[in-house]
Design an enzyme around this catalytic site. Structure first.
Site, PDB file in Angstrom:
ATOM      1  CG  ASP A 426      -1.819   1.164   1.322  1.00  0.00           C
ATOM      2  OD1 ASP A 426      -2.328   1.590   0.272  1.00  0.00           O
ATOM      3  OD2 ASP A 426      -2.022   1.675   2.431  1.00  0.00           O
ATOM      4  CB  THR A 428      -1.975   6.452   1.986  1.00  0.00           C
ATOM      5  OG1 THR A 428      -2.130   6.964   0.668  1.00  0.00           O
ATOM      6  CG2 THR A 428      -2.218   7.549   3.000  1.00  0.00           C
ATOM      7  CD  GLU A 525      -8.023  21.602  -1.603  1.00  0.00           C
ATOM      8  OE1 GLU A 525      -8.920  21.171  -0.871  1.00  0.00           O
ATOM      9  OE2 GLU A 525      -8.201  22.416  -2.505  1.00  0.00           O
ATOM     10  CG  PHE A 566      -9.229  18.173  -9.095  1.00  0.00           C
ATOM     11  CD1 PHE A 566      -8.066  18.491  -9.771  1.00  0.00           C
ATOM     12  CD2 PHE A 566      -9.474  16.845  -8.787  1.00  0.00           C
ATOM     13  CE1 PHE A 566      -7.169  17.511 -10.127  1.00  0.00           C
ATOM     14  CE2 PHE A 566      -8.581  15.859  -9.140  1.00  0.00           C
ATOM     15  CZ  PHE A 566      -7.422  16.192  -9.812  1.00  0.00           C
ATOM     16  CE  LYS A 589      -6.026  24.449  -4.659  1.00  0.00           C
ATOM     17  NZ  LYS A 589      -5.815  24.410  -3.207  1.00  0.00           N
ATOM     18  NE  ARG A 623       1.676  15.651  -3.099  1.00  0.00           N
ATOM     19  CZ  ARG A 623       0.854  14.678  -3.501  1.00  0.00           C
ATOM     20  NH1 ARG A 623       1.353  13.522  -3.894  1.00  0.00           N
ATOM     21  NH2 ARG A 623      -0.444  14.839  -3.504  1.00  0.00           N
ATOM     22  CB  THR A 703      -1.980   3.329  -3.872  1.00  0.00           C
ATOM     23  OG1 THR A 703      -2.544   4.408  -3.136  1.00  0.00           O
ATOM     24  CG2 THR A 703      -1.678   3.795  -5.288  1.00  0.00           C
ATOM     25  CE  LYS A 847      -4.980  -1.257  -2.094  1.00  0.00           C
ATOM     26  NZ  LYS A 847      -4.666  -0.629  -0.802  1.00  0.00           N
ATOM     27  CG  ASP A 867      -1.465   1.990   6.766  1.00  0.00           C
ATOM     28  OD1 ASP A 867      -1.867   1.775   5.599  1.00  0.00           O
ATOM     29  OD2 ASP A 867      -1.465   3.120   7.274  1.00  0.00           O
TER      30      ASP A 867
END
Length: 1371
Positions: A426, A428, A525, A566, A589, A623, A703, A847, A867
């Site tokens: 994974d 994150t 953000e 977005f 942005k 990023r 992910t 997965k 996790d």
């Protein structure tokens, strides 16, 4: 695209065929058995009808209750089911069969309790372990099922347990409560029916997401209105699609379309919302969370499966021996036996030679069953338990920050840790800390946040408190020039931070005056809004129509006119606001590649400068986002607003019309600058991945995050690098497009591989595995250029021999097609030829399906690490599941086989504990089969001398105690404590891990070698004493040729031979090893003398028949000479073979042991290690990367709920650090391993060995530089330096080795590496100096596995080499 959106927007009740794309995959998954309880349903549900507040109506459909059950057993089923599972082990069934035979007195030569006691012990221990594991599952289920929930029943709220909630009930949720079932959101305490949820349990993302109720139900705010609500929902059947829901609400003769935005899924947590009400649509096993949970599986290791096969073979061998001896008995009884009938008649009921042979067959089956004694399985469980405790006790896998040790939650998979080929991780919370920080920015052509010199003074962290009392005290920034620009009122800087404070979807919670808590949909953000807050532009609150900020201490409220949200195609978001002065402005942005092309032409010069800054930020692995704005006139706003309202009300193609409208207004913008955000990796992730890659372990990232974020992390952790040949993006939406993408990628790989190979065969030189050319670079010190090896023959399978480094990135919707039955092979062949694979936007079930696919097609050992609850199905599906005890709950840990708190501990778990466990288990099994065949086959030879009468050679007590007392403890000590190299060397030489992947240490070939050695030993032990004693006499002239003397002599020789053999096999001597080996030998003599004493014979004359035999036999010199001769004949060939093997064809572990030995003998007091001095600079403790070259890659930071965008790239990115370059350049290239890998159809990027040798061990022959070393940092001296010089330590000696076994070290500086005798960073040269450890070698009894004799041989070779040439380790 249009068709897919139509399906998602509305699903009319009268066209259920629209749901077939959802139903059919579900049916396929049910056939695969991945959907838990739903797969057991006899009735296939095609659509679901739910009526609110009407349990009687809903119960007609027999929907599942909300009770979940993840356990395997209950009180009634435990005993039969558990015994059934255990007797699937062939050995258990085999011993049960032997037990039945021993109960028949006519054929039994041994007592029945010798089998039933150990068998019952093994079954009981395993049953207790399984019961304990299942008890904790029951306990977890009970905790979940007994949670309380407020259910609206007959107009009033009543507390009900989760297990009692039914489909159609209306539930009230309060802030911070878990969602009990899959709910349709009806109303909320927030305006417009909004509510905010956290979905970490589902997709691993801790950021908040927004859900909104249907407008017609959002007005049902109180209990009375909800109690009278009788709407009916018709929707799709239960499925595992987390991001999709299709349904229709029918109420008051109207119908309303339902989508995933109206659903609250089980496992989510309500956040920032006082209360909300929801209608239960799916409950219990039908919820999407449970649909994505894999079934609890009974995991077995490959060694277990091999042992099952071997037990069957041994049983067949046993039957063959029994048949041979039975035939011999029949012949003997017919031809010779009748002569003895007068004084040795047959025992009843035997009346003829055939029946005698039949009984003799079964008697020999019992006598010879010790080739696989039950003690084998007891010993295996004890060894595994010891290995598990070593993992639990490992202080170097203990996390002091969270006070969490490593935990082996199972004892059955330890040796499998040494055979892993694929890791599925994974992202994150597993690879990253999921913490974003505002790092750098570019404003009006000026860059801020410059990095400091790592060797110079560290800058001081800015204190924002005096300037801004609302600043976040945890915010870190070091460039004071940006703060000064804000203070002096720079217009561009103020506009920059004003944009960041307005253009977002963050929610603010102000617990007390000035104490702000931001809840963002993405951590990106949150970081940007926090940055604006600290620089004086504080976002305070929002309503549906306003945004309130504090700008430089002054409160300002903006009217929010529109949010241009977005999505994956736009890759940007905008807001249109009206300031208090009435001016209308659009703030935008987004990704630089889409935003820069929408700027006004007057921005060209600024755009060029900002683009250069973006290149620099991307090169640092940050990023990035570009920021721009546009002032709008009132007329422009009114005209656009009308078009926007029209598009929003469109019945068809609404999303396309809105996107076109957004496109019209987002033009001719003015560039403000760019931001750079750092997504911090966990400590040691890049180094861990680099080391595991050197061990030929392929790592896949699976992910739920969007593609751009996952790719950024891929670059940050060095899975993706600048030096990769090509990165392929698979993003097709149909089966045909995905198949075309995969085939195009394969063709491209084959084409580039051929081109690359063609270049390598040219005159420019021979290239090694990662683009490094042998003979390239510094050739000082008399080094000669290598000759190119002859070109390899054309490969049988092109994909198995791809050269070059490729990567594959595939999206979730494309992966769904790639996992279909007819596409699996194409996907596997393409993906497995790549060095790195990243799967984005995948569901938890996908997965698991990816893991199952690799297990099915590659037959490789897989490991899954995660996790969150969304990783549970993947963890259960893999051969080995590892849970990270992170910030997303403990579901992954509870479902895992092993758990710890940091990803970096994975390299120690695999390369140290896993490798050692595999090595120990293999050595244990080899020795165990050897000693038991040597023991048992003596009975076979004796059968030809005893008339095939099933007479045993040994005393019955020796037979009973041989495996329990005399030989059990030494082999247990070896199986628990043995090592071939210390843990530091296991981490420095990842190639030492490869024998486990190839299953080299214990396989069918090794098994046959062991039993051949055992049979040879039994021949020597039987025939040597038989030949000598047949003519020998005592000193008194009495002949020694009697049965009891022969039995004592053979038994004593056997115990001594197997004790000497295990002494040779032991590689790591501890006090326990010495006590067990020599103590067992002494115990044998003590027990034998006691059992054959006059005392016991006087007490039990019918039980002890060998009275006085030991004393009289062992006093005879000829007996000891016989034992010594038999021992020498058994052991000398083994020693000779191993001498020749070490001398002519050493393994890499032999070479590492040699360097260890030389270091121990010749080490002098050393100065400080250069590698140690630079370790802090080279490591990546904070997840930051060193500066890279000027390569360009879009790394825009946007992680909203949508995110299927194409990868934005314009070149290469993220070169490997010098550490990783050194490790990749030092790949150990061995033709014997390559050959085995080709036979195994495994994929590797390692080219054929340029040395032309077939040995894995290195050789430093003058004039050649073999590519052998596997150290993650090897800084070698001059190749021509003699060994005395290389091992002698001096203050300026160049060393680069680890002082800690957790992380590979950073290499020494190039400038220092150039000192002395022209040392070069060439991993092809292995010298003891290059491997000297600052922290010293492991203390204790570390030694070479062949004992002192081999050490002497290696010392002699070292002296001979050092006297006249460089270090020579002959291959």
């Amino acid at each position: 695209m249009v068709t897919a959106r139509k399906v998602k927007m509305t699903v009319p009740k009268d066209i259920p065929e629209k749901w077939f794309p959802l139903i059919l995959p579900l049916k396929r998954n049910k056939q695969k058995g991945l959907n838990g309880a739903t797969s057991k349903k006899k009735r296939t549900e095609e659509e679901r009808k739910v009526r609110a507040n009407d349990r009687e109506y809903n119960e007609k459909f027999q929907y599942a209750s909300n009770c979940i059950m993840t356990s395997k057993y209950n009180i009634v089923t435990f005993l039969p089911v558990n015994l059934f599972e255990q007797f699937q082990e062939v050995a258990n069934t085999y011993f049960l069969f032997l037990l039945i035979l021993q109960l028949i007195p006519q054929i039994s030569s041994l007592s029945w309790f010798t089998t039933i006691v150990p068998l019952a012990l093994v079954l009981s221990i395993t049953a207790v372990k399984d019961a304990t594991d299942d008890y904790f599952r029951h306990k977890s289920d009970s905790q979940v099922n007994n949670r309380q929930s407020q259910v609206l029943i007959r107009g009033s709220l009543q507390n009900e347990k989760w297990m009692n909630v039914r489909v159609g009930d209306i539930i009230k949720l309060e802030n911070n409560q878990f969602v009990a079932a899959d709910l349709l959101l009806l109303s909320s305490s927030e305006p417009h029916g909004l509510c905010y949820i956290e979905t970490a349990e589902l997709d691993g993302e801790s950021n908040m997401k927004v859900r909104q109720s249907v407008s017609v139900t959002s007005e049902l705010g109180d209990q009375n209105n909800l109690a009278s609500f009788d709407g009916e929902v018709v929707c799709e059947p239960p499925n595992n699609k987390l991001d999709r829901f299709c349904g229709t609400l029918y109420w008051r003769d109207k119908k309303y379309t339902l989508s995933n935005q109206n659903m609250l899924l089980r496992g989510c947590v309500l956040r920032n919302t006082e209360a909300c009400y929801g209608l239960v649509i799916f409950a219990g096993p039908d919820t999407k969370l449970m649909q994505n949970s894999g079934r609890t599986k009974f995991k077995r290791t490959s060694i277990d499966r091999l042992m099952n096969t071997l037990v069957l073979w041994i049983f067949g061998f046993l039957v063959c021996m029994g048949v041979i001896l039975a035939v011999g008995n029949a012949v003997w009884e017919r031809e010779v036996g009748f002569l003895f009938q007068s004084y040795l008649p047959w025992d009843p009921p035997v009346d003829n030679f055939l029946f005698s042979a039949f009984l003799s067959f079964w008697s020999y089956v019992i006598i010879l069953n010790t080739v696989v004694p039950i003690s084998l399985y007891v010993s295996v469980e004890v060894i595994r338990l010891g290995h598990s405790y070593f993992i639990n006790w490992d202080q170097q896998m203990f996390c002091s920050q969270c006070n969490t040790p490593a935990e082996a939650r199972t004892t059955t998979l330890n040796e499998e840790l040494g055979q892993v080929e694929y890791i599925f991780s994974d992202k994150t919370g597993t690879l990253t800390q999921n913490i974003m920080s505002f790092n750098k920015c570019s404003i009006n052509g000026q860059t801020y946040g410059e990095g400091s010199d790592p060797l110079g003074p560290q800058p001081k962290r800015l204190d924002f408190t005096p300037f801004n009392p609302l600043a976040d005290p945890d915010f870190c920034f070091y460039d004071d020039t940006l703060l000064e620009a804000v203070k002096v009122g720079d217009t561009h800087t103020h506009k920059f931070f004003r944009l960041l404070s307005l253009c977002h979807t963050v929610m603010s919670e102000e617990k007390s005056e000035g104490e702000l808590l931001y809840k963002a949909q993405s951590p990106d953000e949150g970081a940007l809004v926090t940055a604006a807050r600290n620089f004086g532009f504080v976002f305070r609150s929002r309503t549906p129509g306003t945004i309130t900020t504090t700008e430089m201490g002054r409160s300002v409220t903006y009217t929010l006119l529109a949010i241009l949200d977005f999505n994956n195609i736009r890759k940007r978001m905008s807001v249109i606001v009206r300031n208090p002065e009435g001016r209308i402005c659009l703030y935008c942005k987004g990704a630089d590649t889409v935003l820069l092309e929408r700027l006004h032409p007057c921005n060209q010069e600024l755009m060029n400068i900002t683009s250069d800054h973006l290149n620099e930020y991307a090169a640092d692995g940050l990023r990035t986002l570009a920021l721009a704005y546009r002032d709008l006139s009132e007329d422009e706003w009114e005209a656009w607003s009308e078009r926007h309202r029209s598009a929003a009300k469109a019945a068809n193609c609404r999303e396309d019309r809105l996107a076109a409208t957004y496109e019209q207004i987002e033009q001719d913008m003015v560039l403000l600058g760019a931001t750079a955000i750092e997504d911090k990796l966990q400590e040691g992730v890049p180094e861990t991945i680099a080391v595991l890659s050197l061990a030929n372990i392929k790592i896949w990232i699976l992910t739920g995050d969007k593609q751009e974020t996952a790719v950024n992390i891929g670059y940050s952790c060095k899975m993706l690098t600048d030096d990769m040949t090509e990165v392929f993006i698979i993003s097709g939406h149909t089966v045909q497009s995905v198949r075309q993408d995969l085939r195009r990628a394969r063709d491209r790989m084959i084409e580039m591989s051929r081109t690359r190979d063609g270049k390598e065969e040219g005159v420019e030189g021979c290239f090694m595995g990662n683009g490094f050319r042998e003979g390239q670079g510094d050739s000082r010190g008399g080094e000669k250029q290598l000759q190119c090896p002859p070109p390899p023959p054309p490969p049988s399978n092109l994909m198995d021999n791809i050269s070059g480094e490729f990567a594959l990135v595939i999206n979730g919707h494309s992966l769904a097609h790639a996992l279909e039955a007819d596409m699996e092979t194409e996907f596997v062949s393409t993906a497995c030829a790549c060095k790195a694979v990243i799967c984005c936007r995948v569901t938890p079930l996908q997965k698991a399906q990816v893991v199952e696919m690799i297990k099915k097609h590659k037959k490789a050992v897989t490991l899954a690490i995660g996790d969150g609850a969304n990783d549970v199905s993947m963890i259960k599906s893999a051969h080995i599941g590892v849970g990270i005890s992170g910030q997303e709950g403990i579901q992954a840990v509870l479902a895992s086989d092993y758990s710890f708190s940091q990803f970096r501990f994975l390299q120690r778990l695999l390369l140290v504990h896993g490798r050692w466990s595999y090595l120990r288990m293999c050595r244990f099994l080899c020795y165990f089969f050897y000693k038991n065949f040597a023991f048992t086959m003596v009975h076979f030879w004796f059968g030809f001398y005893c008339g095939f009468s099933a007479q045993t050679v040994y005393d019955q007590y020796f037979i009973t105690l041989y495996n329990i007392v005399y030989t059990s403890l030494p082999v247990l000590a070896m199986g628990i404590f043995d090592q071939d190299v210390p843990d530091q060397r296991s981490l420095e030489y990842p190639k030492l891990y490869e024998p486990g992947q190839l299953n080299l240490l214990f396989n069918k070939r090794e098994f046959f070698i062991c039993i051949a050695q055992g049979i040879y030993t039994s021949v020597v032990l039987f025939f040597i004493p038989c030949a000598i004693l047949s003519d020998a006499t005592q000193s008194t002239g009495v002949p020694l040729a009697d049965y009891q003397t022969f039995a004592v002599t053979t038994a004593t020789a056997l115990v001594i031979v197997v004790s000497v053999q295990i002494a040779l096999d032991t590689g790591f001597w501890t006090v326990i090893n010495h006590v067990f080996v020599w103590g067992s030998l002494g115990l044998y003599f003590s027990i034998m003398l006691a059992l054959q004493s006059q005392t016991l014979f006087g007490i039990f004359p019918n039980q002890f028949h060998f009275v006085g035999s030991a004393q009289s036999t062992l006093l005879q010199p000829v007996v000891w000479l016989t034992i010594a001769l038999a021992t020498a004949i058994c052991i000398v060939p083994v020693l000779a073979f191993r001498f020749l093997k070490v001398d002519l064809k050493p393994q890499l572990s032999d070479t590492v042991r040699y360097t260890q030995l030389v270091r121990q003998k010749k080490r002098k007091p050393a100065g400080r290690s250069v590698g140690g001095a630079w370790r802090g600079v080279g490591s990546v403790s904070e997840g930051r990367l060193g500066a890279r070259g000027s390569s360009r890659r879009s790394g825009y930071a946007f992680a909203h709920t949508e995110g299927f965008g194409e990868l934005i790239t314009s070149g290469k990115n993220m070169r490997l650090s010098s550490l990783a370059m050194a490790t990749f350049a030092s790949r150990h290239s061995s033709s014997w391993i390559d050959t085995l890998r080709r036979k195994k159809h495994s994929h590797t990027n390692t080219p054929p060995s340029a040395s032309g040798e077939s040995s894995p061990a290195p050789s430093c022959v003058s004039g050649s530089i073999p590519p052998l070393s596997n150290s993650s940092s090897v800084l070698c001296g001059s190749q021509d330096a003699p060994i005395e010089e290389e091992t002698g330590a001096a203050p300026d000696t160049q060393t680069a080795s680890t002082s800690s076994t957790q992380n590979p070290p950073a290499p020494a500086p190039a400038s220092e590496a150039a000192d002395g005798s022209a040392q070069t960073l060439n991993a092809g040269v292995l010298t003891p100096a290059a491997l000297r450890s600052q922290g010293g070698d492991s203390s204790g009894g570390w030694t070479i596995s062949l004992g002192a004799v081999q050490e002497a041989l290696l010392r002699w070779k070292g002296r001979a080499s050092a006297s006249n040439s460089p270090v020579k380790l002959a291959e």
